[in-house]
Design a protein around this motif. Structure first.
Motif, short mmCIF file in Angstrom:
data_model
loop_
_atom_site.label_atom_id
_atom_site.label_comp_id
_atom_site.label_asym_id
_atom_site.label_seq_id
_atom_site.Cartn_x
_atom_site.Cartn_y
_atom_site.Cartn_z
N LYS A 155 0.76 -1.19 -0.25
CA LYS A 155 0.09 -0.02 0.05
C LYS A 155 0.75 1.21 -0.12
N ILE A 156 2.02 1.13 0.21
CA ILE A 156 2.89 2.53 0.14
C ILE A 156 3.09 2.82 -1.08
N GLY A 157 2.84 4.13 -1.34
CA GLY A 157 2.76 4.59 -2.61
C GLY A 157 1.51 5.17 -3.30
N SER A 158 0.53 4.27 -2.85
CA SER A 158 -0.94 4.68 -3.09
C SER A 158 -1.56 5.04 -2.14
N VAL A 159 -2.63 5.75 -2.31
CA VAL A 159 -3.37 6.55 -1.07
C VAL A 159 -4.67 5.55 -0.38
N PRO A 160 -4.31 4.99 0.42
CA PRO A 160 -5.34 3.91 1.05
C PRO A 160 -6.68 4.90 1.42
N GLU A 161 -7.78 4.04 1.03
CA GLU A 161 -9.01 4.62 1.42
C GLU A 161 -9.30 4.46 3.17
N PRO A 162 -9.38 5.78 3.89
CA PRO A 162 -9.70 5.59 5.01
C PRO A 162 -11.25 5.20 5.37
N VAL A 163 -11.50 4.39 6.36
CA VAL A 163 -12.73 3.81 6.78
C VAL A 163 -12.99 4.12 8.05
N ASP A 164 -14.30 4.32 8.62
CA ASP A 164 -14.38 4.41 10.15
C ASP A 164 -13.83 3.05 10.90
N SER A 165 -12.76 3.45 11.66
CA SER A 165 -12.40 2.21 12.57
C SER A 165 -12.31 2.55 13.83
N SER A 166 -12.17 1.61 14.92
CA SER A 166 -12.19 1.80 16.34
C SER A 166 -10.69 1.97 16.46
N MET A 167 -10.07 3.30 17.13
CA MET A 167 -8.91 3.35 17.62
C MET A 167 -8.71 2.54 18.85
N ASN A 168 -9.54 2.08 19.64
CA ASN A 168 -9.52 1.41 21.00
C ASN A 168 -9.00 0.03 20.31
N GLU A 169 -9.51 -0.54 19.33
CA GLU A 169 -9.11 -2.03 18.65
C GLU A 169 -7.56 -1.91 18.44
N VAL A 170 -7.27 -0.79 17.65
CA VAL A 170 -5.95 -0.78 17.06
C VAL A 170 -4.87 -0.89 18.12
N LEU A 171 -5.31 -0.01 19.17
CA LEU A 171 -4.23 -0.05 20.42
C LEU A 171 -4.43 -1.37 21.11
N GLN A 172 -5.47 -1.87 21.19
CA GLN A 172 -5.48 -3.19 21.88
C GLN A 172 -4.77 -4.21 21.08
N HIS A 173 -4.85 -4.12 19.89
CA HIS A 173 -3.88 -5.10 18.92
C HIS A 173 -2.60 -5.23 19.09
N VAL A 174 -2.14 -3.81 19.27
CA VAL A 174 -0.72 -3.64 19.28
C VAL A 174 -0.24 -4.09 20.89
N ILE A 175 -1.08 -3.55 21.82
CA ILE A 175 -0.67 -4.12 22.96
C ILE A 175 -0.26 -5.67 23.22
N GLU A 176 -1.32 -6.39 22.60
CA GLU A 176 -1.28 -7.85 22.48
C GLU A 176 -0.08 -8.44 21.96
N TYR A 177 0.07 -7.82 20.68
CA TYR A 177 1.25 -8.02 19.96
C TYR A 177 2.45 -7.77 20.63
N MET A 178 2.94 -6.84 21.15
CA MET A 178 4.01 -6.27 22.09
C MET A 178 4.07 -7.48 23.17
N ASN A 179 3.19 -7.46 23.87
CA ASN A 179 3.13 -8.38 25.13
C ASN A 179 3.79 -9.66 24.68
N ARG A 180 3.39 -10.27 23.59
CA ARG A 180 3.74 -11.58 23.19
C ARG A 180 5.43 -11.42 22.66
N ARG A 181 6.05 -10.44 22.10
CA ARG A 181 7.02 -10.45 21.57
C ARG A 181 8.25 -9.80 22.18
#
Length: 371
Positions: free
Chosen positions: A219-245
């Motif tokens: 997707k780098i170089g193209s303009v991704p289409e933004p959609v309504d997304s939950s910032m809470n979920e994004v941060l939770q996914h990052v926390i789960e990923y970082m906790n495992r690694r």
């Protein structure tokens, strides 16, 4: 650009000498004109005035004001009158004459054998003034040309760099595609043969993680289409990923509201931005410390802050942390934060910056996203 500047400087020097020569020539003309005026004042009935009048009438370009010793105007020529009535006209001309006198641009002529005298005050002709101003206009044009040339050069260089990075990213995504597909197939076969194996779900997560990374690169170089997304979920996914690694010595704290915070974004790319900040924080803390993720809502913005207890950033380096190639680590290309800045500011019209940093205490990065 150097040649353009040299041409401009040479033009200034040549014009300076040319203007000086013309100014001296006009001074000579005014001395002849003053002498003609003196001859006219001293004329009697036997004097031939044809040559004198011809000289005086021949001056059609040089502004001249004749004043007596009390400063009263007795004659003037080639003066652009700006006053509206006769009284104002005289005052205006007297004022101009005094200015010419103060500039030492006058010729003194005696009247007969008495102590009386007249002052012939003069100024540069319109043509000489234009000629004196032209080199500076030319220099301004050259400077504009130089600025435009520098801007065009930098833009061209930046565009070329962008093309290189975009091409490299897309090629990386393309090359990753085949082995990822094979890994997905092998994982499915392993699930069929060993359905109870506890490691297979983790392997599956890692393969999907690789797939998501390849998707981000594509997707780098193209303009991704933004959609309504939950910032809470994004941060939770990052926390789960970082906790495992990350090491158990790294503690990840979060201040995330319970109510959903919805933002228009590409969740996959934005998740990578937060991951990158967290990985940098782990490196800065050398594998031991606390990372705090905070999600705040302001009047017009959604704010994400990533705070660590690492070694901090030197004040002289704070302005360079988002510059491509800049890094304080022994390994790495110094591209993570520059890509993060591009994703936040160019793709999502947000803002990312170093909110605070102190040596030995830690650093806080702040992201502001429009609601």
């Amino acid at each position: 650009m150097v040649v353009a500047i040299l041409i401009a400087v040479a033009s200034l020097l040549v014009s300076h000498f040319l203007v000086k020569d013309l100014s001296d020539e006009e001074r000579g003309k005014m001395e002849v004109w003053a002498q003609a005026l003196h001859s006219l004042n001293e004329a009697d009935e036997h004097t031939d005035l044809s040559l004198v009048l011809s000289v005086m009438e021949g001056n059609n370009t040089i502004p001249v004001i004749v004043m007596d010793q009390q400063g009263h105007v007795t004659d003037y020529r080639n003066i652009d009158i700006k006053a509206k009535n006769a009284a104002d006209t005289i005052k205006y001309i007297e004022r101009m004459g005094q200015q010419m006198k103060k500039a030492d641009r006058y010729i003194k002529i005696q009247i007969g054998d008495s102590a009386d005298y007249q002052l012939v005050c003069y100024d540069d002709s319109v043509m000489l003034k234009r000629l004196a101003a032209w080199p500076y206009v030319q220099l301004g044009i050259v400077l504009i040309f130089v600025v435009v040339a520098i801007f065009a050069l930098l833009s061209s260089k930046r565009a070329e760099q962008n093309k290189v990075w975009v091409g490299l990213s897309k090629e990386t995504a393309h090359q990753l595609g085949t082995p990822i597909s094979s890994l997905m197939a092998w994982t499915e076969m392993l699930k069929e043969n060993y359905p109870e194996d506890e490691l297979l779900p983790e392997m599956d997560k890692d393969v999907k993680r690789l797939e998501r990374i390849a998707e981000r690169f594509s997707k780098i170089g193209s303009v991704p289409e933004p959609v309504d997304s939950s910032m809470n979920e994004v941060l939770q996914h990052v926390i789960e990923y970082m906790n495992r690694r990350t090491s158990q010595k790294v503690q990840i704290l979060s201040h995330i509201p319970k109510e959903p915070v919805i933002v228009k974004m590409n969740a996959s790319l934005f998740e990578w931005v937060i991951e990158n900040l967290c990985k940098n924080a782990v490196d800065a803390m050398e594998g031991e410390g606390t990372i705090t993720l905070s999600l705040l809502q302001e009047e017009n913005n959604v704010v994400i802050e990533v705070q660590d207890t690492g070694k901090g950033i030197k004040k002289k380096d704070v302005k360079n942390v988002f510059t491509p190639g800049f890094t304080t680590k022994k390994r790495g290309w110094g591209l993570g934060l520059s890509l993060a800045k591009r994703i936040v500011e160019e793709y999502h019209k947000g803002r990312i910056f170093v909110k605070s940093s102190e040596i030995g205490i830690g650093t806080t990065f702040r992201i502001e996203m429009p609601k």
